[in-house]
Design a protein around this motif. Structure first.
Motif, PDB file in Angstrom:
ATOM      1  N   LYS A  27       0.865  -1.174   0.000  1.00 15.73           N
ATOM      2  CA  LYS A  27       0.000   0.000   0.000  1.00 15.73           C
ATOM      3  C   LYS A  27       0.900   1.222   0.000  1.00 15.73           C
ATOM      4  CE  LYS A  27      -3.803   2.082   2.546  1.00 15.73           C
ATOM      5  NZ  LYS A  27      -4.713   1.950   3.688  1.00 15.73           N
ATOM      6  N   VAL A  61      -2.170   4.165  -3.711  1.00 19.25           N
ATOM      7  CA  VAL A  61      -2.516   2.880  -4.320  1.00 19.25           C
ATOM      8  C   VAL A  61      -2.518   1.812  -3.232  1.00 19.25           C
ATOM      9  CG1 VAL A  61      -1.781   1.110  -5.946  1.00 19.25           C
ATOM     10  CG2 VAL A  61      -1.534   3.497  -6.556  1.00 19.25           C
ATOM     11  N   ASP A  62      -3.558   0.985  -3.235  1.00 24.48           N
ATOM     12  CA  ASP A  62      -3.640  -0.112  -2.279  1.00 24.48           C
ATOM     13  C   ASP A  62      -3.610  -1.434  -3.044  1.00 24.48           C
ATOM     14  OD1 ASP A  62      -4.090  -1.932  -0.275  1.00 24.48           O
ATOM     15  OD2 ASP A  62      -5.909  -0.959   0.482  1.00 24.48           O
ATOM     16  N   ASN A  63      -2.447  -2.046  -3.054  1.00 23.58           N
ATOM     17  CA  ASN A  63      -2.286  -3.357  -3.684  1.00 23.58           C
ATOM     18  C   ASN A  63      -2.038  -4.414  -2.600  1.00 23.58           C
ATOM     19  OD1 ASN A  63      -2.174  -5.050  -5.953  1.00 23.58           O
ATOM     20  ND2 ASN A  63       0.053  -4.973  -5.998  1.00 23.58           N
ATOM     21  N   GLY A  66      -3.341  -7.671  -3.747  1.00 23.06           N
ATOM     22  CA  GLY A  66      -3.035  -8.072  -5.119  1.00 23.06           C
ATOM     23  C   GLY A  66      -1.635  -8.609  -5.281  1.00 23.06           C
ATOM     24  N   ALA A  70      -0.542  -5.909 -10.035  1.00 20.31           N
ATOM     25  CA  ALA A  70      -2.005  -5.846 -10.100  1.00 20.31           C
ATOM     26  C   ALA A  70      -2.503  -4.398 -10.048  1.00 20.31           C
ATOM     27  CB  ALA A  70      -2.638  -6.654  -8.975  1.00 20.31           C
ATOM     28  N   GLN A  71      -1.728  -3.498  -9.469  1.00 17.18           N
ATOM     29  CA  GLN A  71      -2.048  -2.077  -9.402  1.00 17.18           C
ATOM     30  C   GLN A  71      -0.855  -1.279  -9.923  1.00 17.18           C
ATOM     31  OE1 GLN A  71      -4.946  -0.601  -8.193  1.00 17.18           O
ATOM     32  NE2 GLN A  71      -5.842  -2.628  -7.887  1.00 17.18           N
ATOM     33  N   VAL A  73       1.046   2.662  -9.673  1.00 12.57           N
ATOM     34  CA  VAL A  73       1.147   3.956  -9.014  1.00 12.57           C
ATOM     35  C   VAL A  73       1.791   4.928 -10.010  1.00 12.57           C
ATOM     36  CG1 VAL A  73       3.421   3.471  -7.955  1.00 12.57           C
ATOM     37  CG2 VAL A  73       1.919   5.198  -6.943  1.00 12.57           C
TER      38      VAL A  73
END
Length: 134
Positions: A27, A61-63, A66, A70-71, A73
């Motif tokens: 995160k 961003v909160d991965n 994941g 997956a995400q 930033v």
């Protein structure tokens, strides 16, 4: 590929705001130091000798749930950013023009801490409330 002797239409990108795939279980708050880990994924700045400073998170961003990538930033580069100055190993006027080192995702220090910290960037200025790094 062989050397060209002809003009080349080279694609260009603005490198000031770059998307970076985020590491699994990570995160990243907006406005913090973002680094690439050894696998090339974005992580928070931290005391570690294996990180590469990328810039400042332009968004949160909160991965945390994941996998790697997956995400994404957005990381802002090419501008000086002000970070907190470590109280135990403070950046001072003699550090101007020299590297500062990452303590955490918002703090930099004067030294590499016996080779335990990665480079944050070059010190451009020191204010009472922080250190300017580029």
């Amino acid at each position: 590929m062989a050397t060209t002797t002809q003009d080349r239409n080279t694609p260009l990108k603005d490198g000031q705001l770059i998307p970076v795939a985020v590491a699994a279980g990570t995160k990243i708050p907006g406005g913090v130091i973002v680094c690439a880990n050894a696998a090339g994924f974005a992580v928070n700045g931290a005391t570690a000798s294996t990180l590469t400073y990328l810039g400042v998170a332009d968004n949160a961003v909160d991965n945390s749930g994941g996998g790697d990538g997956a995400q994404v930033v957005l990381v802002r580069r090419g501008k000086a950013a002000k970070f907190a100055n470590d109280a135990g190993d403070p950046v001072n006027q003699t550090s101007l023009g020299k590297p500062a080192y990452i303590v955490d995702n918002q703090t930099v220090a004067r030294t590499h801490g016996a080779n335990t910290r990665s480079v944050a960037g070059i010190v451009l200025g020191i204010d009472a409330d922080g250190v300017w790094i580029i």
